[in-house]
Write a protein that holds these residues in place. Sequence first.
Motif, PDB file in Angstrom:
ATOM      1  N   SER A 163      31.656  38.314  44.737  1.00 50.61           N
ATOM      2  CA  SER A 163      30.760  37.201  44.465  1.00 50.61           C
ATOM      3  C   SER A 163      31.355  35.868  45.583  1.00 50.61           C
ATOM      4  O   SER A 163      30.871  34.840  45.956  1.00 50.61           O
ATOM      5  N   GLY A 164      32.684  36.244  46.560  1.00 52.43           N
ATOM      6  CA  GLY A 164      33.139  35.631  47.478  1.00 52.43           C
ATOM      7  C   GLY A 164      34.288  34.631  46.897  1.00 52.43           C
ATOM      8  O   GLY A 164      34.860  34.200  47.503  1.00 52.43           O
ATOM      9  N   THR A 165      34.611  34.832  45.577  1.00 54.25           N
ATOM     10  CA  THR A 165      35.754  34.332  45.149  1.00 54.25           C
ATOM     11  C   THR A 165      37.142  34.535  45.904  1.00 54.25           C
ATOM     12  O   THR A 165      37.176  35.996  45.914  1.00 54.25           O
ATOM     13  N   MET A 166      38.102  33.591  46.353  1.00 58.31           N
ATOM     14  CA  MET A 166      39.063  34.252  46.784  1.00 58.31           C
ATOM     15  C   MET A 166      40.282  34.491  45.668  1.00 58.31           C
ATOM     16  O   MET A 166      40.273  33.486  44.676  1.00 58.31           O
ATOM     17  N   ASP A 205      64.232  36.920  32.504  1.00 59.07           N
ATOM     18  CA  ASP A 205      63.401  36.176  31.568  1.00 59.07           C
ATOM     19  C   ASP A 205      62.262  35.857  32.266  1.00 59.07           C
ATOM     20  O   ASP A 205      61.359  34.959  31.594  1.00 59.07           O
ATOM     21  N   CYS A 206      62.184  36.130  33.639  1.00 57.30           N
ATOM     22  CA  CYS A 206      61.083  35.444  34.150  1.00 57.30           C
ATOM     23  C   CYS A 206      59.609  35.981  33.564  1.00 57.30           C
ATOM     24  O   CYS A 206      59.383  37.224  33.317  1.00 57.30           O
ATOM     25  N   THR A 207      58.715  35.280  33.409  1.00 63.40           N
ATOM     26  CA  THR A 207      57.513  35.707  32.478  1.00 63.40           C
ATOM     27  C   THR A 207      56.352  35.761  33.719  1.00 63.40           C
ATOM     28  O   THR A 207      56.391  34.862  34.802  1.00 63.40           O
ATOM     29  N   SER A 208      55.071  36.205  33.459  1.00 57.32           N
ATOM     30  CA  SER A 208      54.048  36.118  34.220  1.00 57.32           C
ATOM     31  C   SER A 208      53.559  34.668  34.520  1.00 57.32           C
ATOM     32  O   SER A 208      53.487  34.083  33.429  1.00 57.32           O
ATOM     33  N   ASP A 209      52.727  34.467  35.385  1.00 59.05           N
ATOM     34  CA  ASP A 209      51.995  33.023  35.622  1.00 59.05           C
ATOM     35  C   ASP A 209      50.806  33.225  36.199  1.00 59.05           C
ATOM     36  O   ASP A 209      50.806  33.947  37.307  1.00 59.05           O
ATOM     37  N   ILE A 210      49.757  33.181  35.464  1.00 54.03           N
ATOM     38  CA  ILE A 210      48.213  33.379  35.979  1.00 54.03           C
ATOM     39  C   ILE A 210      47.412  32.051  35.955  1.00 54.03           C
ATOM     40  O   ILE A 210      47.667  31.465  34.877  1.00 54.03           O
ATOM     41  N   ARG A 211      47.264  31.774  37.346  1.00 53.01           N
ATOM     42  CA  ARG A 211      46.282  30.402  37.199  1.00 53.01           C
ATOM     43  C   ARG A 211      44.801  30.603  37.932  1.00 53.01           C
ATOM     44  O   ARG A 211      44.961  31.472  38.932  1.00 53.01           O
ATOM     45  N   VAL A 212      43.907  30.040  37.419  1.00 56.95           N
ATOM     46  CA  VAL A 212      42.765  30.176  37.817  1.00 56.95           C
ATOM     47  C   VAL A 212      42.277  28.633  38.308  1.00 56.95           C
ATOM     48  O   VAL A 212      42.243  27.694  37.517  1.00 56.95           O
ATOM     49  N   PHE A 213      42.088  28.568  39.458  1.00 59.19           N
ATOM     50  CA  PHE A 213      41.626  27.429  40.053  1.00 59.19           C
ATOM     51  C   PHE A 213      40.241  27.266  40.253  1.00 59.19           C
ATOM     52  O   PHE A 213      39.598  28.127  40.881  1.00 59.19           O
ATOM     53  N   THR A 214      39.661  26.291  39.833  1.00 60.82           N
ATOM     54  CA  THR A 214      38.148  25.936  40.020  1.00 60.82           C
ATOM     55  C   THR A 214      37.787  24.646  40.273  1.00 60.82           C
ATOM     56  O   THR A 214      38.858  23.760  40.618  1.00 60.82           O
ATOM     57  N   ALA A 215      36.829  24.052  40.782  1.00 60.38           N
ATOM     58  CA  ALA A 215      36.324  22.761  41.230  1.00 60.38           C
ATOM     59  C   ALA A 215      36.575  21.578  40.064  1.00 60.38           C
ATOM     60  O   ALA A 215      36.861  20.327  40.400  1.00 60.38           O
ATOM     61  N   ALA A 273      38.702  22.263  37.039  1.00 60.87           N
ATOM     62  CA  ALA A 273      39.664  22.757  36.204  1.00 60.87           C
ATOM     63  C   ALA A 273      40.590  23.732  36.612  1.00 60.87           C
ATOM     64  O   ALA A 273      40.365  24.561  37.561  1.00 60.87           O
ATOM     65  N   ILE A 274      41.917  23.679  36.212  1.00 64.39           N
ATOM     66  CA  ILE A 274      42.963  24.785  36.537  1.00 64.39           C
ATOM     67  C   ILE A 274      43.318  25.439  34.883  1.00 64.39           C
ATOM     68  O   ILE A 274      43.599  24.604  34.195  1.00 64.39           O
ATOM     69  N   LEU A 275      43.082  26.627  34.905  1.00 60.04           N
ATOM     70  CA  LEU A 275      43.558  27.408  33.759  1.00 60.04           C
ATOM     71  C   LEU A 275      44.968  28.115  34.074  1.00 60.04           C
ATOM     72  O   LEU A 275      45.093  28.721  35.258  1.00 60.04           O
ATOM     73  N   THR A 276      45.964  28.165  33.054  1.00 65.14           N
ATOM     74  CA  THR A 276      47.099  28.658  33.227  1.00 65.14           C
ATOM     75  C   THR A 276      47.409  29.470  31.954  1.00 65.14           C
ATOM     76  O   THR A 276      47.264  29.106  30.963  1.00 65.14           O
ATOM     77  N   THR A 277      47.811  30.917  32.291  1.00 63.51           N
ATOM     78  CA  THR A 277      47.977  31.737  31.249  1.00 63.51           C
ATOM     79  C   THR A 277      49.092  32.727  31.634  1.00 63.51           C
ATOM     80  O   THR A 277      49.539  32.540  32.618  1.00 63.51           O
TER      81      THR A 277
END
Length: 117
Positions: free
Chosen positions: A13-16, A28-38, A40-44
């Motif tokens: 779809s063209g998403t980077m 103790d490092c945990t994962s960090d997933i971020r979704v950047f949109t025009a 909002a930013i979601l973090t999980t």
Amino acid sequence: VETMAAVIGRTKSGTMVTLHRCGESIPDCTSDIRVFTAKAILTTGNWGERLRIQRHGWTRSRKVHVQPSMGVWDQFVAVREGLMPNPCPPEVGLRMAKLYDAIKKSSSLHGQPVICS
């Protein structure tokens, strides 16, 4: 086994998309997933253990209240015993294997872009 990596890709779809991995970090490092949109930013995290949102114009992210995860092992047992449908069918693993193959191929070509079939 690769312990550090960075991958950049583009979906159909063209998403980077960027992926970063550092297996040589503190235990103790945990994962960090971020979704950047025009808007909002979601973090999980990799296991869905948290969800935060930062909307356009907000100065900080806010916690999104979601049902707590039952944990990987308990979920596995529940699926195995037929108590719940498998939320991650084998096809997901196959897609990850194909992605990893494409990453390795690109690496062997000194970072040349490749198509993940």
